[in-house]
Design a protein around this motif. Structure first.
Motif, PDB file in Angstrom:
ATOM      1  N   GLU A  54       0.736  -1.238   0.050  1.00  0.00           N
ATOM      2  CA  GLU A  54       0.101  -0.148   0.042  1.00  0.00           C
ATOM      3  C   GLU A  54       0.751   1.148  -0.009  1.00  0.00           C
ATOM      4  OE1 GLU A  54      -2.741  -0.394   3.167  1.00  0.00           O
ATOM      5  OE2 GLU A  54      -3.531  -2.208   2.724  1.00  0.00           O
ATOM      6  N   LYS A  55       2.077   1.203   0.544  1.00  0.00           N
ATOM      7  CA  LYS A  55       2.846   2.323   0.733  1.00  0.00           C
ATOM      8  C   LYS A  55       3.584   2.441  -0.702  1.00  0.00           C
ATOM      9  CE  LYS A  55       7.196   3.952   2.840  1.00  0.00           C
ATOM     10  NZ  LYS A  55       6.644   5.493   3.146  1.00  0.00           N
ATOM     11  N   TYR A 102       2.830   1.370  -3.549  1.00  0.00           N
ATOM     12  CA  TYR A 102       1.821   1.649  -4.745  1.00  0.00           C
ATOM     13  C   TYR A 102       0.995   2.805  -4.466  1.00  0.00           C
ATOM     14  CZ  TYR A 102       4.115  -2.594  -6.368  1.00  0.00           C
ATOM     15  OH  TYR A 102       4.993  -3.772  -6.588  1.00  0.00           O
ATOM     16  N   ARG A 103       0.992   3.695  -3.595  1.00  0.00           N
ATOM     17  CA  ARG A 103       0.179   4.702  -3.206  1.00  0.00           C
ATOM     18  C   ARG A 103      -0.339   5.584  -4.299  1.00  0.00           C
ATOM     19  NH1 ARG A 103       2.646   7.486   1.679  1.00  0.00           N
ATOM     20  NH2 ARG A 103       2.367   5.674   2.458  1.00  0.00           N
ATOM     21  N   ASN A 104       0.738   5.974  -5.275  1.00  0.00           N
ATOM     22  CA  ASN A 104       0.306   6.673  -6.250  1.00  0.00           C
ATOM     23  C   ASN A 104       0.184   6.072  -7.606  1.00  0.00           C
ATOM     24  OD1 ASN A 104       0.320   9.187  -4.522  1.00  0.00           O
ATOM     25  ND2 ASN A 104       2.333   8.996  -4.441  1.00  0.00           N
ATOM     26  N   ASP A 105       0.184   4.687  -7.557  1.00  0.00           N
ATOM     27  CA  ASP A 105       0.199   4.041  -8.819  1.00  0.00           C
ATOM     28  C   ASP A 105      -1.082   3.392  -9.273  1.00  0.00           C
ATOM     29  OD1 ASP A 105       0.786   2.375 -10.910  1.00  0.00           O
ATOM     30  OD2 ASP A 105       2.725   1.536 -10.340  1.00  0.00           O
ATOM     31  N   SER A 106      -1.674   3.970 -10.248  1.00  0.00           N
ATOM     32  CA  SER A 106      -2.945   3.386 -10.474  1.00  0.00           C
ATOM     33  C   SER A 106      -3.206   2.321 -11.324  1.00  0.00           C
ATOM     34  CB  SER A 106      -3.719   4.745 -11.354  1.00  0.00           C
ATOM     35  OG  SER A 106      -3.143   4.881 -12.605  1.00  0.00           O
ATOM     36  N   TRP A 138      -1.729  -0.360 -10.138  1.00  0.00           N
ATOM     37  CA  TRP A 138      -1.635  -1.634  -9.074  1.00  0.00           C
ATOM     38  C   TRP A 138      -2.818  -2.087  -8.800  1.00  0.00           C
ATOM     39  CZ3 TRP A 138      -2.301  -1.440  -3.461  1.00  0.00           C
ATOM     40  CH2 TRP A 138      -1.848  -2.579  -2.986  1.00  0.00           C
ATOM     41  N   LYS A 190     -10.521  -2.517  -4.502  1.00  0.00           N
ATOM     42  CA  LYS A 190      -9.491  -1.374  -3.934  1.00  0.00           C
ATOM     43  C   LYS A 190      -8.947  -2.149  -2.686  1.00  0.00           C
ATOM     44  CE  LYS A 190     -11.428   2.642  -5.859  1.00  0.00           C
ATOM     45  NZ  LYS A 190     -11.741   4.116  -5.442  1.00  0.00           N
TER      46      LYS A 190
END
Length: 387
Positions: free
Chosen positions: A20-21, A23-27, A29, A279
């Motif tokens: 979660e850390k 890929y926080r900003n990877d749409s 994933w 999600k």
């Protein structure tokens, strides 16, 4: 920098939260099902613990978990190579060489203590059609069971000393496309109606028969490869039980000649199309209900071909096209399925790669299975080509 073994509920939970850390900003994933990972590390669920073992670790910096890794070995896998070879997988890490090297060192140390002389990664302590290899081309939402990772992971692996043991190619194909090569469908129809040949799809009711037929085909089709590893009945039985939600009886086909099994084909549903909506890979009661709701609403439009094999005596006879002839009818009936991914085929298998291209399939993804030799003076050799 502190390495912490995963040994209790608290560390297991932390293990699942590391991605979660990352890929926080990877749409692109899509979370992996937590239950699926935990089954992998459960000796009562994974038969590989009978001939091997596995461990997991977390990496903490300044009271924050920034990475994770698992290491495992299986005697059936390790003895297949010039040196006893273990594996590492479930690797996730911030873009920091020191952090990544600490994780790799931890996995290497444990594998060496267990008699290994090399490690492959990132792979899975399970069948190689799930979460196997490092994504190096095709950074987009992956189909269910396909590995996704940031593009900097390859640099971290190579900086440590890993080299590509083999590349894995995936293809996209729409078998309902009328523009597929005409010769392909002529051969397909001819083979499907050829005397002595019969085509039938899997059924859960008669699964024991089909499991045994698959084992026979698998042994004859892949047994000649230098790295062949036999597949067990109990393993397949367990896979079918645990993966029923992604299986469709009409998406698994067998071919027989005079009653003897000669070929097998299997594709699964892309459950990631639903998980992406949820999600989360943690299926609590409400998410499980939503998953079943979305499945009934035909949200899944894509399938993934995970295995296709023809025993040597029948290769080059168009058997594969005969399977697609029957599968096309299924796809037309189940019209909501409009995408197909064929994943994956190793670069060591030029015949299968050529076959997929002859179907009109387009290569869309590349993954790499990496290998690290503990003896840094030993000559690195890539996976041998299948004749």
């Amino acid at each position: 920098m502190e390495v912490i073994p995963v040994t209790d509920k608290k560390t297991v939970d932390a293990f699942h939260k590391v991605p979660e850390k990352i890929y926080r900003n990877d749409s692109n994933w899509i979370p992996t099902l937590r239950m699926m990972i935990e089954n992998t590390f459960n000796p009562e669920r994974n038969v590989r613990f009978k001939t091997g073992d596995a461990r997991r670790w977390l990496l903490k910096i300044n009271e924050e978990y920034v990475g994770r890794i698992a290491a495992f070995y299986d005697e059936n896998y390790s003895v297949s190579y010039d040196q006893p070879t273990g594996c590492c997988g479930f690797f996730e890490c911030i873009n920091d060489e020191a952090a990544a090297f600490q994780l790799f060192d931890t996995a290497k140390k444990w594998l060496k203590e267990n008699g290994m002389e090399a490690m492959d990664g990132p792979v899975n302590f399970d069948e190689n059609f799930f979460y196997w290899g490092l994504l190096s081309n095709g950074f987009k939402p992956q189909t269910f069971g396909m590995q996704y990772n940031p593009n900097y992971y390859k640099k971290l692996f190579e900086a440590y000393g890993f080299k590509t043991y083999y590349e894995q190619y995936s293809y996209a194909l729409d078998i309902t496309n009328p523009d597929l090569p005409g010769r392909f469908w002529k051969i397909a129809e001819w083979v499907s109606k050829k005397p002595g040949y019969s085509f039938e799809h899997f059924s859960f009711k008669n699964q024991d028969k089909y499991i045994n037929d698959f084992i026979e085909i698998h042994k004859k089709a892949w047994g000649g490869h230098g790295n062949y590893k036999p597949i067990e009945y109990k393993l397949l039985k367990g896979l079918i039980k645990n993966a029923k939600i992604i299986l469709d009886e009409e998406f698994m086909w067998y071919v027989y000649h005079n009653g003897k099994p000669i070929a097998f084909y299997m594709q699964i549903l892309d459950l990631n199309q639903i998980i992406q909506k949820l999600k989360s890979g943690h299926l609590n009661f409400w998410r499980a209900l939503k998953l079943m709701y979305y499945k009934k609403r035909k949200v899944i439009t894509r399938c993934r071909v995970i295995v296709m094999g023809v025993i040597p005596a029948y290769q080059g006879k168009g058997i594969e096209s005969g399977i697609f002839y029957h599968l096309k009818k299924v796809m037309q009936k189940k019209w909501w399925y409009n995408e197909m991914e064929m994943s994956w085929v190793g670069d060591f298998n030029p015949k299968m790669n050529a076959l997929f291209k002859s179907f009109g399939a387009t290569q869309t993804l590349t993954h790499n299975t990496m290998r690290y030799l503990f003896d840094r003076e030993k000559v690195f050799v890539k996976a041998p080509i299948i004749d």
